[in-house]
Each structure stands twice: as structure tokens, then as C-alpha cells.
Design a protein around this motif. Structure first.
Motif, PDB file in Angstrom:
ATOM      1  N   LYS A 186       0.954  -1.141   0.208  1.00  0.00           N
ATOM      2  CA  LYS A 186       0.087  -0.102   0.084  1.00  0.00           C
ATOM      3  C   LYS A 186       0.855   1.114   0.153  1.00  0.00           C
ATOM      4  O   LYS A 186       1.728   1.435   0.807  1.00  0.00           O
ATOM      5  N   ALA A 187       0.536   2.129  -0.806  1.00  0.00           N
ATOM      6  CA  ALA A 187       1.507   3.408  -1.135  1.00  0.00           C
ATOM      7  C   ALA A 187       1.524   4.173   0.020  1.00  0.00           C
ATOM      8  O   ALA A 187       2.487   4.985   0.412  1.00  0.00           O
ATOM      9  N   LYS A 188       0.319   4.172   0.801  1.00  0.00           N
ATOM     10  CA  LYS A 188      -0.073   5.314   1.904  1.00  0.00           C
ATOM     11  C   LYS A 188       0.305   4.744   3.234  1.00  0.00           C
ATOM     12  O   LYS A 188       0.246   5.390   4.422  1.00  0.00           O
ATOM     13  N   VAL A 189       0.917   3.667   3.283  1.00  0.00           N
ATOM     14  CA  VAL A 189       1.087   3.013   4.624  1.00  0.00           C
ATOM     15  C   VAL A 189       2.605   2.981   4.733  1.00  0.00           C
ATOM     16  O   VAL A 189       3.295   2.771   3.678  1.00  0.00           O
ATOM     17  N   ASP A 190       2.994   3.141   6.068  1.00  0.00           N
ATOM     18  CA  ASP A 190       4.430   3.229   6.197  1.00  0.00           C
ATOM     19  C   ASP A 190       4.978   1.810   6.095  1.00  0.00           C
ATOM     20  O   ASP A 190       4.351   0.678   6.562  1.00  0.00           O
TER      21      ASP A 190
END
Length: 458
Positions: A186-190
Motif C-alpha cells: 500500500k502506497a500510503k502505509v508506512d
């Protein structure tokens, strides 16, 4: 301070009860008996006398000891981390002990929140609590049903599994409540928050100490630390096994063929699951490496360093670079072409040799069953290597056939064919047995079987 009690002698005359008959004959002689002081009152008296206490001082000391014991008990209860206190659902309490392989062993003991992290001490304490809560005698007192012991049997089975390190490993390998799925990128997850816990969870299968497994780290990790992490996980050695999925031999079947077939099927299934698990872990590492922002950072730094070096050298190349002699350059090209031709020829020869070996192996595989059958027939024809004129016992026949099956399964097809040739070419039965024993020793030396499995052909 000593305490003395005055002794007073009282004259007492005992008369015979009215209406009783007068004693006949002589009275028996008196008997001396030793009286031993016992009881809590005498113990308290002995304590006061030994410690030279008055009644008041002794009462204070006893009260202080009780107070300290109560405080110690309360402190012990505070240290209890609540293991075994999880709520029990109706479905869990209705579990069938006969279907024990479907049980969640940790849930039965109230350790769902800890699972593979539970220590042996926590498992024992949780088991003790469950036994006190679900013992059939206790339920019989409250409900009057003395046969309601199904969940108690589940508790006993769960403790049997989790208290045994080998059986616990088998269950932990299977544990369906532990998520083994590879996370979706996931792009928005750290990145570190997403993949860090996954590798900490996977580290429990490390054959060594799980605490030695390197952590994913952070954005500030050095290149050496990142390389160490990926080298470790690409060469990860897992103890995970899949015996929990093994199928049991049909009840009531005494057939040796059925038992052998089931064991072979279980072994094949375990190997398949092991390969799938290794492929899953490899996919996890590949995905993590492809998304690791530190790798992108390192590549950017290397690219910047190369561009800086190129800029410093100037557009015309490195200053002071020596001129190349055309004849020398032509000679180098000729040598390179000759070396390439020799390498191509060697590669062609190796390819032809591999093709020949491949054909030989394929032929050996096709004739595998025939070779195995021939070796077994040779053993049978040799009267199971028993002296002439004697009949082999059932134990000897069973043992030799079992060991022979183990040996033939461990050998490669071409090795089975070679064994058949050696057995056929042997001069007598003793020489045939020597060839089989020699093959068994090679299998043991290669680590394909345990020496203890071979008794007849040792």
C-alpha cells in the motif's frame, strides 16, 4: 519468663454403679502406658516455652505472622498476568475431545492473546486454573451431572500438546489463528510499520535463536545492516513442519501395505507443504526488497557518486589516460575471439553430456519399478538370507521387507538400477546381502535415513 502451674492432689473414691454385680475373682494388675502430648494447644504451649513468651506476646507474634502471609499472598495475586482467564464461548465449551486436531489449543487454555509467545510457566499456570474450574467433580457438585467431562478432556489434551516442545512445534506450524498471508503493498502505509511485524512473526520459525534474526530496521539503517537483513532472510532455515496434517492409519487395519502407503502419502504431503511455505517466504522477501525505500535511496546515492566522478574527470575522459596501440588492441580482440570460441565449444560439449545423462536418468526412472521388483525378488529367492533348510520368521521377513522399501525409496533411480546389477552379478547370497548392506550404509552417510532404521541390513 517461665510459667509454672501448681499441682493439686484431690482424693477421689470411685464407687461401683448401683445394681452392678460384685466383681468376681482377682483384679488385674495395673498397666503403665506412655502418654504423648499432642494437639494445637500443646504445640502453642511448647512454642511459648521454647521462645520464653507470655500468652500476650505469643498472640502478637502469631497475628504478625498471619498478616505477613496475607500480604505475600496478595502480592502473588498481583503478579498474576491473568493467563487462563479469557472468556470461554459456548462453542468452545461444547468442543468434542475426539476431534482434538480441530481444537484451538491456546484458546482451550485461555492463551489466545499470547499463542506462540506463551512461556512454559504461563501454560502450566493456565492449565492449573482450567483444571480447578472444569474438573468433573466440581461440576457434579453444582449440576449433579458426573459425566460432563468433555471440555475437561479438551483441557487435558491441550496441555499434553503445549507442554511437549515437539508436539507444540507441530501445532505452531499449523496454527490457523496466526496470519501467514503476505501483506498487500500500500502506497500510503508506512513501509516499516507494515512489514516489520511480519518478519518478527516469521522469525519464530528460525532453527536457531529467534532473537538473533535481524529486524527490518528503519530509514536510517546502514547499507551493511540492510544487506545483512536480506542475506539472512534469503538463506532462512526454517524448522516448520507439517505433521499436524498427517492422516492416521485406518483403525482396525493390520495391513502393512496400508500403513506404508499412509506413511508415504503423509511424507509426500509434508514435503509439498514445506516447498509451498518456502516459496511463500521467498515471495515475501522479494516483495519487501522491491518496495524497500532504502534500496532506492542507496541506488540514488551511488548514481550521484558516479555522476560526480564523471563530471570531475571531464568530458574528454580521464586526464593523462595512456594511448592504446592499434596492434595491441587487435591482438587482444583476436585472443578474446579465440577464448569465446573455446568457451562455446566447451559449453556445447557440456550440453551434450548433460543430454546423455538426462536420457540415462529418464531410462532409469522408466525401469525403476522393474529394478525395485528385481531386488525384492532376489531377497525372496535368497530365503531372506537365512541358513539353508530353515524358514525365516515373520519378524525377519517383516523387518527385511520394511528396510528394503526404505532403502529403495531413498535411492535415486540410477542408484536402484546399479544395485540391481550388483545383486544380479553377486556370486552367492552372502555377496548379495553385502551389496544391499553397502547401499544402506551409503544412504545413512548421505543423511537420507537413520542408522537405527536398519537392523537386518546393518
Amino acid at each position: 519468663m517461665s510459667i509454672t502451674t501448681p499441682v493439686v492432689s484431690l482424693p477421689v473414691t470411685l464407687s461401683a454403679p448401683s445394681g452392678s454385680a460384685a466383681p468376681s475373682g482377682s483384679v488385674s494388675a495395673p498397666v503403665k502406658r506412655k502418654l504423648v502430648p499432642v494437639g494445637s494447644a500443646y504445640a502453642a504451649h511448647a512454642r511459648r516455652a521454647a521462645l520464653r513468651r507470655s500468652f500476650e506476646d505469643d498472640d502478637k507474634a502469631v497475628e504478625e505472622a498471619r498478616r505477613k502471609a496475607a500480604e505475600a499472598a496478595a502480592a502473588g495475586q498481583e503478579q498474576d498476568d491473568g493467563v487462563g482467564e479469557e472468556p470461554e464461548s459456548r462453542a468452545l465449551l461444547a468442543s468434542d475431545p475426539k476431534e482434538w486436531k480441530k481444537l484451538d489449543m491456546y484458546a482451550v487454555l485461555g492463551l489466545s492473546s499470547l499463542r506462540y509467545k506463551a512461556t512454559p510457566d504461563q501454560i502450566r499456570r493456565a492449565h492449573r486454573k482450567k483444571v480447578l474450574r472444569h474438573h468433573p467433580d466440581k461440576k457434579a457438585g453444582s449440576s449433579g451431572n458426573t459425566s460432563d467431562d468433555s471440555f475437561f478432556k479438551c483441557v487435558a489434551k491441550a496441555f499434553e500438546i503445549l507442554d511437549n516442545p515437539e508436539k507444540r512445534r507441530q501445532f505452531d506450524s499449523y496454527d490457523p489463528e496466526v496470519d501467514d498471508d503476505i501483506p498487500e503493498p500500500k502506497a500510503k502505509v508506512d513501509f516499516f510499520a507494515l512489514y516489520g511485524p511480519v518478519f518478527e512473526r516469521e522469525a519464530r520459525f528460525h532453527k536457531g535463536d529467534p532473537s538473533e534474526a535481524p529486524k527490518l530496521g528503519s530509514m536510517d539503517s546502514s547499507r551493511a545492516e540492510v544487506d545483512e537483513f536480506y542475506n539472512f532472510w534469503y538463506n532462512f532455515d526454517s524448522w516448520r513442519s507439517f505433521e499436524w496434517y498427517d492422516k492416521e492409519v485406518n483403525e482396525g487395519s493390520d495391513s502393512r501395505d496400508d500403513k506404508r502407503y499412509t506413511e508415504k502419502k503423509n511424507k509426500s504431503e509434508r514435503e509439498r507443504r514445506k516447498k509451498e511455505d518456502n516459496a511463500r517466504r521467498r515471495q515475501l522477501v522479494d516483495q519487501t526488497l522491491s518496495l524497500d525505500p532504502r534500496i532506492k535511496k542507496f541506488k540514488a546515492e551511488e548514481k550521484a557518486a558516479r555522476e560526480a566522478k564523471r563530471a570531475a574527470a571531464g568530458k574528454g575522459g580521464k586526464p593523462g589516460a595512456p594511448k592504446v596501440d592499434p596492434k595491441e588492441e587487435e591482438l587482444k580482440k583476436k585472443e578474446a575471439a579465440e577464448a569465446a570460441a573455446a568457451a562455446a565449444k566447451k559449453a556445447e560439449e557440456e550440453k551434450a553430456a548433460k543430454a546423455t545423462d538426462k536420457k540415462a536418468k529418464e531410462a532409469a526412472r522408466k525401469n525403476l519399478k522393474k529394478s525395485q521388483k528385481a531386488v525384492r525378488a532376489a531377497v525372496t529367492a535368497a530365503n531372506y538370507f537365512q541358513p539353508a533348510g530353515t524358514s525365516p520368521s515373520v519378524q525377519v521377513v517383516e523387518g527385511q521387507l520394511t528396510e528394503l522399501d526404505l532403502l529403495l525409496d531413498a535411492l535415486e533411480p540410477e542408484e536402484v538400477a546399479a544395485l540391481k546389477k550388483d545383486v544380479d552379478a553377486a556370486a552367492d547370497d552372502a555377496a548379495r546381502k553385502d551389496k544391499i548392506v553397502e547401499a544402506a550404509k551409503k544412504v545413512v552417510a548421505a543423511g537420507k535415513a537413520d542408522q537405527a532404521r536398519f537392523a537386518q541390513f546393518a
